[in-house]
Scaffold this active site. Structure first.
Site, PDB file in Angstrom:
ATOM      1  N   LYS A   1      39.294  39.178  38.276  1.00  0.00           N
ATOM      2  CA  LYS A   1      38.340  39.141  39.392  1.00  0.00           C
ATOM      3  C   LYS A   1      37.203  38.188  39.037  1.00  0.00           C
ATOM      4  CE  LYS A   1      34.564  41.039  40.477  1.00  0.00           C
ATOM      5  NZ  LYS A   1      33.919  39.957  41.232  1.00  0.00           N
TER       6      LYS A   1
ATOM      7  N   GLU B   1      31.033  40.678  27.089  1.00  0.00           N
ATOM      8  CA  GLU B   1      30.180  39.529  26.740  1.00  0.00           C
ATOM      9  C   GLU B   1      29.011  39.579  27.702  1.00  0.00           C
ATOM     10  OE1 GLU B   1      30.429  37.883  24.182  1.00  0.00           O
ATOM     11  OE2 GLU B   1      32.535  38.024  23.617  1.00  0.00           O
TER      12      GLU B   1
ATOM     13  N   CYS C   1      24.259  32.425  28.698  1.00  0.00           N
ATOM     14  CA  CYS C   1      23.839  33.599  27.917  1.00  0.00           C
ATOM     15  C   CYS C   1      23.533  33.220  26.468  1.00  0.00           C
ATOM     16  CB  CYS C   1      24.877  34.708  27.995  1.00  0.00           C
ATOM     17  SG  CYS C   1      26.543  34.136  27.725  1.00  0.00           S
TER      18      CYS C   1
ATOM     19  N   GLU D   1      15.974  38.253  29.808  1.00  0.00           N
ATOM     20  CA  GLU D   1      16.778  37.035  29.876  1.00  0.00           C
ATOM     21  C   GLU D   1      16.350  36.240  31.108  1.00  0.00           C
ATOM     22  OE1 GLU D   1      20.990  37.662  30.621  1.00  0.00           O
ATOM     23  OE2 GLU D   1      21.454  35.967  29.326  1.00  0.00           O
TER      24      GLU D   1
HETATM   25  P1  ADP Z   1      24.997  38.342  37.410  1.00  0.00           P
HETATM   26  O1  ADP Z   1      23.777  39.170  37.669  1.00  0.00           O
HETATM   27  O2  ADP Z   1      24.815  37.298  36.411  1.00  0.00           O
HETATM   28  O3  ADP Z   1      25.694  37.877  38.651  1.00  0.00           O
HETATM   29  P2  ADP Z   1      26.846  40.470  37.131  1.00  0.00           P
HETATM   30  O4  ADP Z   1      27.027  41.305  35.918  1.00  0.00           O
HETATM   31  O5  ADP Z   1      26.299  41.115  38.353  1.00  0.00           O
HETATM   32  O6  ADP Z   1      25.999  39.256  36.647  1.00  0.00           O
HETATM   33  O7  ADP Z   1      28.208  39.769  37.532  1.00  0.00           O
HETATM   34  C1  ADP Z   1      29.214  39.438  36.614  1.00  0.00           C
HETATM   35  C2  ADP Z   1      30.545  39.867  37.188  1.00  0.00           C
HETATM   36  O8  ADP Z   1      30.539  41.282  37.319  1.00  0.00           O
HETATM   37  C3  ADP Z   1      30.847  39.317  38.571  1.00  0.00           C
HETATM   38  O9  ADP Z   1      32.224  39.028  38.674  1.00  0.00           O
HETATM   39  C4  ADP Z   1      30.478  40.477  39.479  1.00  0.00           C
HETATM   40  O10 ADP Z   1      31.177  40.454  40.697  1.00  0.00           O
HETATM   41  C5  ADP Z   1      30.931  41.638  38.628  1.00  0.00           C
HETATM   42  N1  ADP Z   1      30.309  42.931  38.948  1.00  0.00           N
HETATM   43  C6  ADP Z   1      29.101  43.179  39.513  1.00  0.00           C
HETATM   44  N2  ADP Z   1      28.898  44.514  39.638  1.00  0.00           N
HETATM   45  C7  ADP Z   1      30.012  45.128  39.148  1.00  0.00           C
HETATM   46  C8  ADP Z   1      30.411  46.498  38.980  1.00  0.00           C
HETATM   47  N3  ADP Z   1      29.635  47.506  39.348  1.00  0.00           N
HETATM   48  N4  ADP Z   1      31.625  46.745  38.416  1.00  0.00           N
HETATM   49  C9  ADP Z   1      32.413  45.725  38.029  1.00  0.00           C
HETATM   50  N5  ADP Z   1      32.090  44.427  38.152  1.00  0.00           N
HETATM   51  C10 ADP Z   1      30.898  44.124  38.695  1.00  0.00           C
END
Ligand code: ADP
Length: 480
Positions: free
Chosen positions: A174, A249, A283, A382
């Site tokens: 995903k 990560e 990061c 960050e």
């Molecule tokens: P950022 O704030 O840098 O966008 P995220 O951690 O929100 O970082 O996003 C990184 C990835 O995690 C993306 O693919 C996002 O769609 C996914 N993501 C966001 N929320 C969730 C969740 N609750 N469970 C699983 N994946 C998530």
């Protein structure tokens, strides 16, 4: 080459099961690049089931056969760097040369893991009991859910997909909602390279339900996640119930410690290239610049004009050094960090606002800030943007102490020509990647590791392959 921008489940390109769609926005123009499917947990479950059906055959395939497909994918990537880079720049904004470099590394990752999977060795252990033999073997974990971030849409995905597929796992990926096109092109390439049905699946859709489906489905044995520490925590809490293996990560807050014996002008110039790379959205990117007091003025005097010379703009233009921020929300976060810091006494030396005359696109001016109070979010959170906060220290002990005062532990940088200082610093720093007199402490063939709240497990390098394998002891007794 014509690519298909859809989900890829069980060997077919499909729309979202609920008919959902998502518009991918070019952050430099705010225009729609593509409309793609945007599904939910049902799509994740269908993909996990396809991956589970494909797993036994892929896992039992020889490493040589798996490697041949991955190597072919790598060759295709290398032959199309320019067109692939264009898509990545269109959806995430970074300069074309940086997108090209990312795809080049993605190709390296597929090639390197194709080679490395031929060396998944077990071992035999001499037994203390007569008529008994013990053998340790390594086997692929099973179906792996791979959730990736938008900041390096080709690198993050390739690092996890290549290792998982090489190890014999099947994948349900995903990508981040802002940057699915790069992952879709990478999937097109794997299909072209001959990946068997169900081995590689790509879904796109609502993050939380999909993450939950990956946790809940008993056939999804591991989640490899690149993203924020907050979401990493959600997955860890979930996996406490399900025992889904995790590779995380997460965020970083990299200190850069500059000692006065270093070549300050050279370090300052390198600092500018590295800090504003990918508009600071990395990061591992240097964040807390800690310059020994006696070197501060020279450092600032070199940094500020170099930052002012960086051209901000659309990454498709050849001389642009700093592209837009990924989206409005992230830019707003960066703006608030800077404004809050200034309200608490920080001094903006350059930048500190949106660039004048650029009404479209999520741009933010490359910024340098001093006098940052250590309790400010600008110092301890960050930033993930083109902002360089500079603070000072007195001696090596204070520098190490300050550097470690963070929940994060990903990258750290030390600049000194004194061997004793260097050793003391790199041994004392509680970080997984330490660059001594260099700005790029990472490589395809080396482990990428975050300590503390920056991660769990490793990606890349031999350790990265190991993390997609389970260990099994086979003990044979009563041998006659
Ligand atoms: P950022 O704030 O840098 O966008 P995220 O951690 O929100 O970082 O996003 C990184 C990835 O995690 C993306 O693919 C996002 O769609 C996914 N993501 C966001 N929320 C969730 C969740 N609750 N469970 C699983 N994946 C998530």
């Amino acid at each position: 080459m014509t690519y298909i921008y859809k989900q890829y489940i069980n060997g077919e390109w499909v729309e979202a099961s609920n008919g959902g769609t998502w518009e991918v926005i070019n952050p430099a123009t705010e225009e729609v690049v593509q409309t793609v499917p945007y599904g939910t947990a049902d799509d994740a479950n269908a993909a996990i089931e396809a991956a589970a059906r494909a797993f036994p055959e892929w896992a039992n395939q020889t490493a040589y056969k798996r490697a041949a497909i991955l190597k072919k994918a790598s060759d295709i990537m290398r032959s199309r760097l320019d067109e692939l880079a264009r898509t990545t720049t269109l959806e995430c904004g970074k300069p074309l040369s940086q997108s090209r470099g990312e795809w080049f590394t993605a190709a390296d990752l597929f090639e390197w893991f194709a080679e490395e999977c031929k060396r998944v060795y077990g071992r035999t252990i001499p037994s203390r009991v007569p008529r008994k033999r013990m053998t340790v073997i390594k086997q692929p974990i099973g179906v792996v859910g791979v959730i990736t971030a938008w900041n390096f849409p080709a690198y993050n995905t390739a690092r996890a997909w290549a290792a998982a597929l090489a190890a014999g796992c099947t994948v349900v990926a995903k990508p981040a909602e802002d940057t699915p096109l790069t992952a879709m092109e990478m999937t097109n390439i794997l299909v072209e390279a001959g990946i068997p049905t169900g081995v590689m699946n790509l879904i796109n859709g609502e993050p939380a339900p999909i993450g939950q489906a990956m946790l809940d489905h008993p056939d999804c044995r591991k989640i490899s996640f690149t993203g924020s520490t907050e979401v990493g925590r959600i997955l860890m809490e979930g996996s406490a119930r399900t025992f889904t293996r995790l590779g995380l990560e997460l965020g970083g807050n990299a200190p850069v410690i500059v000692f006065p014996d270093a070549d300050i002008a050279r370090v300052a110039k390198g600092a500018v290239s590295t800090k504003y790379w990918n508009a600071g959205q990395a990061c591992t990117g240097p964040q807390r610049f800690m310059v020994q007091e006696s070197a501060l003025q020279q450092f600032i005097d070199t940094v500020v004009p170099a930052v002012e010379a960086l051209k901000v703009g659309n990454g498709l233009e050849s001389d642009v050094a700093v592209g837009p921020i990924i989206n409005e929300r992230q830019r707003g976060r960066i703006e608030s960090l800077v404004m809050e810091g200034v309200a608490h006494g920080a001094t903006v030396l350059t930048g500190g606002s949106r660039p004048a005359g650029m009404d479209k696109g999520f741009f933010y001016q490359p910024t340098v800030v001093t006098n940052v109070a250590l309790d400010q979010r600008l110092y301890h959170e960050e930033i993930f943007g083109p902002v360089m906060p500079i603070t000072t220290f007195n001696d090596v002990d204070e520098a190490i102490y300050m550097a470690n005062q963070t929940p994060y532990g990903l990258a750290a940088y030390v600049w000194t020509n004194d061997l004793n200082t260097a050793i003391k610093a790199y041994e004392g720093l509680e970080f997984g990647l330490v660059g001594v007199n260099e700005w790029y402490p990472q490589a395809t063939e080396a482990p990428f590791v975050g300590w503390k709240a920056s991660g769990l497990g490793a990606e890349a390098g031999a350790e990265g392959l190991e993390d997609y394998l389970e260990t099994k002891l086979v003990s044979i007794g009563n041998i006659r």
